[in-house]
Design a protein around this motif. Structure first.
Motif: not given
Length: 174
Positions: A129-143, A18-25
């Motif tokens: 982030t310090a603990d994760y890689f985050v892939f964002l696919f759209s406004q609402r989807h990521g892994q 959620a933080r990654a989505l908020r800080k990027t897309i």
């Protein structure tokens, strides 16, 4: 070269996503929401302060204004956890953990519910982030991919690999 991850989609991981989505897309809408939220907090505080300066007694309206201000501050400070809570509620059964395998041609995510093939072109944004890689696919989807479970190479090798495959720079999220 193959990289393997085993990730659990728990409250912490979903809050990171959620933080990654908020800080990027969602960066623009997040900023607008923060500005509006703080304007309402300041307005509520000014209304309460004006009544105190005029010597008026404390009223139900002052209580409501104070409640709105405190409530908005709490929401703005915990929005990642709130978004993670609702994301967890929307998750399909059997998708709370995933094993992912990254190969040259694409990557596969395997859960109890399904096995899904992805192409690197479908990734809109890569975050770390310090603990994760985050892939964002759209406004609402990521892994998310838990760095602690990475096998098949180092985090630095994975960074190089994924930057080359997606053609996207990695955004570092604190």
């Amino acid at each position: 070269m193959e990289f393997h991850f085993e990730t659990r989609y728990d409250q912490k991981g979903l809050a990171v996503m959620a933080r990654a989505l908020r800080k990027t897309i969602h960066k623009k809408w997040n900023r607008i929401g923060l500005i509006l939220g703080w304007c309402v907090v300041v307005l509520a505080a000014l209304l309460v302060a004006a009544e105190r300066l005029l010597g008026e007694p404390w009223t139900l309206r002052d209580t409501k204004n104070s409640f709105v201000g405190v409530f908005l501050i709490a929401i703005m400070l915990t929005k990642n956890q709130i978004n993670a809570f609702f994301a967890k509620k929307r998750m399909l059964p059997g998708t709370s953990s995933a094993k992912c395998v990254f190969r040259e041609e694409g990557f596969t995510s395997i859960t109890e519910a399904a096995s899904t093939e992805f192409h690197y072109e479908s990734v809109q944004q890569v975050c770390e982030t310090a603990d994760y890689f985050v892939f964002l696919f759209s406004q609402r989807h990521g892994q998310i991919y838990d760095k602690a479970t990475l096998s098949g190479g180092t985090a630095e090798e994975f960074r190089t690999f994924i930057t080359e495959k997606t053609g996207k720079p990695i955004a570092y999220i604190k």
